[in-house]
Design a protein around this motif. Structure first.
Motif, short mmCIF file in Angstrom:
data_model
loop_
_atom_site.label_atom_id
_atom_site.label_comp_id
_atom_site.label_asym_id
_atom_site.label_seq_id
_atom_site.Cartn_x
_atom_site.Cartn_y
_atom_site.Cartn_z
N ALA A 16 58.39 56.40 31.00
CA ALA A 16 58.52 57.17 32.24
C ALA A 16 59.43 56.44 33.23
O ALA A 16 60.26 57.08 33.90
CB ALA A 16 57.15 57.40 32.86
N THR A 17 59.30 55.13 33.31
CA THR A 17 60.14 54.37 34.24
C THR A 17 61.61 54.43 33.84
O THR A 17 62.49 54.60 34.70
CB THR A 17 59.67 52.91 34.29
N VAL A 18 61.88 54.31 32.54
CA VAL A 18 63.27 54.38 32.09
C VAL A 18 63.87 55.76 32.36
O VAL A 18 65.00 55.89 32.84
CB VAL A 18 63.35 54.04 30.58
N VAL A 19 63.10 56.81 32.09
CA VAL A 19 63.60 58.17 32.34
C VAL A 19 63.89 58.37 33.82
O VAL A 19 64.95 58.91 34.19
CB VAL A 19 62.57 59.20 31.83
N VAL A 20 62.96 57.95 34.68
CA VAL A 20 63.18 58.11 36.12
C VAL A 20 64.35 57.26 36.58
O VAL A 20 65.15 57.69 37.44
CB VAL A 20 61.89 57.74 36.88
N VAL A 22 67.04 56.39 34.85
CA VAL A 22 68.28 57.07 34.45
C VAL A 22 68.56 58.25 35.38
O VAL A 22 69.69 58.48 35.82
CB VAL A 22 68.19 57.51 32.99
N ALA A 23 67.50 59.02 35.67
CA ALA A 23 67.68 60.18 36.55
C ALA A 23 68.10 59.74 37.95
O ALA A 23 68.98 60.37 38.57
CB ALA A 23 66.38 60.99 36.61
N LEU A 24 67.50 58.66 38.47
CA LEU A 24 67.86 58.19 39.80
C LEU A 24 69.28 57.65 39.84
O LEU A 24 70.02 57.88 40.82
CB LEU A 24 66.88 57.10 40.25
N ILE A 25 69.68 56.94 38.80
CA ILE A 25 71.06 56.42 38.77
C ILE A 25 72.06 57.57 38.76
O ILE A 25 73.07 57.56 39.48
CB ILE A 25 71.25 55.51 37.55
N ALA A 26 71.78 58.57 37.92
CA ALA A 26 72.67 59.73 37.86
C ALA A 26 72.71 60.46 39.20
O ALA A 26 73.78 60.83 39.70
CB ALA A 26 72.23 60.67 36.75
N ALA A 27 71.53 60.66 39.80
CA ALA A 27 71.48 61.36 41.09
C ALA A 27 72.15 60.53 42.18
O ALA A 27 72.89 61.07 43.02
CB ALA A 27 70.03 61.65 41.47
N ALA A 29 74.55 58.28 41.82
CA ALA A 29 76.00 58.31 41.62
C ALA A 29 76.58 59.64 42.10
O ALA A 29 77.64 59.68 42.74
CB ALA A 29 76.33 58.09 40.15
N ALA A 30 75.87 60.74 41.81
CA ALA A 30 76.34 62.05 42.27
C ALA A 30 76.35 62.14 43.79
O ALA A 30 77.30 62.67 44.40
CB ALA A 30 75.46 63.15 41.67
N VAL A 31 75.32 61.58 44.42
CA VAL A 31 75.26 61.61 45.89
C VAL A 31 76.40 60.80 46.49
O VAL A 31 77.08 61.23 47.44
CB VAL A 31 73.89 61.08 46.37
N LEU A 32 76.63 59.60 45.94
CA LEU A 32 77.70 58.75 46.48
C LEU A 32 79.07 59.40 46.29
O LEU A 32 79.91 59.39 47.20
CB LEU A 32 77.67 57.39 45.79
N LEU A 33 79.30 59.97 45.10
CA LEU A 33 80.58 60.63 44.86
C LEU A 33 80.77 61.82 45.79
O LEU A 33 81.86 62.05 46.32
CB LEU A 33 80.67 61.06 43.39
N SER A 34 79.71 62.60 45.97
CA SER A 34 79.80 63.76 46.85
C SER A 34 80.03 63.34 48.30
O SER A 34 80.87 63.93 49.01
CB SER A 34 78.52 64.60 46.75
N LEU A 202 70.19 53.04 48.52
CA LEU A 202 69.83 53.30 47.13
C LEU A 202 69.39 52.02 46.43
O LEU A 202 68.42 52.04 45.64
CB LEU A 202 71.03 53.92 46.39
N LEU A 203 70.10 50.92 46.68
CA LEU A 203 69.73 49.66 46.04
C LEU A 203 68.35 49.18 46.47
O LEU A 203 67.63 48.52 45.71
CB LEU A 203 70.77 48.59 46.35
N ILE A 204 67.98 49.48 47.71
CA ILE A 204 66.64 49.09 48.17
C ILE A 204 65.59 50.11 47.73
O ILE A 204 64.48 49.75 47.31
CB ILE A 204 66.64 48.96 49.71
N GLY A 205 65.94 51.39 47.83
CA GLY A 205 64.95 52.43 47.54
C GLY A 205 64.67 52.63 46.07
O GLY A 205 63.53 52.91 45.69
N PHE A 206 65.71 52.47 45.22
CA PHE A 206 65.50 52.71 43.79
C PHE A 206 64.44 51.79 43.19
O PHE A 206 63.52 52.25 42.50
CB PHE A 206 66.82 52.56 43.04
N PRO A 207 64.51 50.46 43.40
CA PRO A 207 63.46 49.60 42.84
C PRO A 207 62.07 49.94 43.37
O PRO A 207 61.09 49.92 42.61
CB PRO A 207 63.89 48.19 43.26
N LEU A 208 62.00 50.27 44.66
CA LEU A 208 60.69 50.63 45.21
C LEU A 208 60.16 51.90 44.56
O LEU A 208 58.98 52.00 44.19
CB LEU A 208 60.80 50.82 46.73
#
Length: 496
Positions: A16-20, A22-27, A29-34, A202-208
């Motif tokens: 579950a952690t790996v799936v989330v 991957v989803a957070l990294i993709a999201a 990256a999409a947010v930063l690019l947008s 994102l770097l602070i929030g993702f690990p949390l």
């Protein structure tokens, strides 16, 4: 580590952690690019607005030194069609990304500060006229601003401050000056700051967030798997105590774990019944063996003390009975062990004729019907049915063999009917249990040990058939054996 991830809970948490993640990294990256794309687009719009404002001033005939180039502290360049810088922001010290890195305006020779062209003697070739030659490919008319805008990224240093900019280039045709290109820049500091802030968040929030997901998954899976641990502990206790009457707890849910618990209890019930059946079998077998062995021993002891009193006939009968009982027990043990019947093909009608010929008072009406399996075992079934019918018949036993075609395919049907008292409806399944004798008053010599019908039913089932009992048309009992017909391929005639 291997032991840790051998746990279902640990693997579920990791998955579950790996799936989330991957989803957070993709999201993310999409947010930063947008975000970056939107902010760059806004900077480009701002730069284009500035460039078109300067182009408008040029189009209406403003001189280079009167242009609004320093109002917003943004880099602006005006380049003529020969690539010469003719106007620029006042404090511009360095620039890149606009096609020319010049920062000091260099108007055409003989051009006035107001931008009017001419020469000292007034005989210049382009006096008072357009500087474009006859081969100029420009499609703009004098005073017209190009609708198209070209964008590029670059940097500039203004009054000692260096920054990245988004540049917009707009072309304008100016009467007497030819086609000019206005380069205006808008700073990207807001875009870079916003992107850095978003990256930091994102770097602070993702690990949390991943920690929260891992913790929640760990707790949820522990709660979900708690019934499984209860089942495991109870099964371990059952194994240690050998008490098959115990059952595992069934959770008050309707999920897979509840179904697992119910299936486990059903398996324990079947195992308990099997063990109990085996215990009864051993007890009954011991009881049945005790009588002929004791009788035979008594006769031999009497004969040893008084040879003249030896009952040879009784000794032989007890020995035969003991031999038959041992054979029955051995066959049942082989059937319980899962012994598969052979695949020999033979005529069931001919087998019925042979069995009836060895007995008196038996009539046969048998067709030639081929079946597959163990000839010896099916011969034993027929013998047990005939012996049982003769014990209960008043005068006659009838055997028939025929073919039946139905929904279950072609079957061989063998019936054995007698004209006795029949079998009560409530006992028609009970008589196929081991060591069951409905007539408790009859002698063991006449009735046997109660294994014949049990053996017949087990053999029928091992051959893919059935054995049932019902009332005979003329009274008495009718036993019906149904077996699948022999297939035409994969079988060999013979004896098994």
């Amino acid at each position: 580590m291997r032991r840790l991830f051998g746990s279902v809970r640990a693997r579920a948490t990791l998955g579950a952690t790996v799936v989330v993640a991957v989803a957070l990294i993709a999201a993310g990256a999409a947010v930063l690019l947008s975000l970056r794309s939107n902010l760059i687009g806004q900077a480009g719009t701002q730069a284009e607005r500035t460039a078109r404002s300067v182009a408008t001033e040029l189009a209406v005939g403003k001189a280079y030194d009167q242009l609004s180039l320093d109002e917003d502290d943004e880099p602006v360049q005006v380049v003529d069609e020969d690539g010469r810088l003719v106007a620029a922001s006042k404090d511009l010290q360095r620039i890149s990304g606009t096609g020319t890195d010049a920062v000091t305006p260099r108007p055409r020779p003989n051009a006035s500060a107001s931008g009017d062209d001419g020469d000292d003697d007034g005989d210049g070739d382009n006096h008072g006229g357009d500087h474009r030659g006859d081969d100029d490919a420009s499609t703009l008319e004098p005073g017209e601003i190009d609708e198209n805008t070209t964008f590029a990224g670059g940097s500039a240093t203004i009054d000692g401050h260096h920054a990245d900019y988004r540049f917009a280039a707009v072309k304008v045709d100016v009467e007497g000056k030819g086609e000019l290109t206005v380069h205006a820049g808008a700073p990207l500091s807001a875009e870079q700051g916003a992107v850095r802030t978003a990256q930091t968040a994102l770097l602070i929030g993702f690990p949390l967030l991943l920690g929260v997901v891992a913790g929640v998954t760990w707790l949820v899976t522990r709660r979900a798997l708690r019934p499984v641990e209860g089942i495991r502990r109870e099964m371990s206790a059952i194994t240690a105590s050998e008490d098959l009457a115990r059952r595992v707890p069934v959770p008050d849910t309707h999920d897979e774990i509840a179904r697992l618990a119910r299936t486990t209890n059903e398996t324990l019930a079947a195992l308990e019944a099997s063990v109990e059946r085996q215990r009864r079998f051993v007890a009954d077998a011991s009881h049945e063996l005790r009588s002929p062995v004791a009788s035979l021993r008594t006769q031999l002891e009497v004969a040893l003390a008084h040879p003249e009193l030896l009952d040879l006939q009784g000794a032989v009968e007890d020995t035969v009975r003991l031999q038959d009982l041992a054979a029955d027990l051995l066959l049942l043990a082989r059937l319980d062990a899962g012994e598969r019947p052979g695949r020999a093909r033979f005529d069931l009608g001919a087998l019925a004729h042979e069995a009836a010929a060895r007995r008196t008072g038996v009539t046969v009406d048998a067709q030639a019907v081929e079946v597959a399996g163990s000839r010896g075992q099916l011969e034993r079934v027929l013998a047990n049915l005939l012996d049982n019918a003769r014990r209960h018949a008043r005068s006659a036993v009838a055997v028939s063999v025929r073919r039946s075609d139905g929904a279950q395919g072609a079957q061989a049907v063998l019936t054995v009917a007698d004209d006795g008292d029949g079998v009560p409806e409530g006992d028609r399944e009970r008589i196929f249990e081991r060591f069951v004798r409905l007539d408790d008053a009859r002698s063991r010599d006449d009735g046997g040990a109660g294994l014949g019908l049990a053996i017949a039913r087990d053999v029928a089932l091992r051959h893919g058939g059935t054995l049932t009992v019902r009332d005979a048309p003329a009274g008495g009992a009718l036993f019906e054996l149904r077996l699948p017909m022999a297939a035409s391929e994969g079988l060999e005639p013979g004896r098994s």
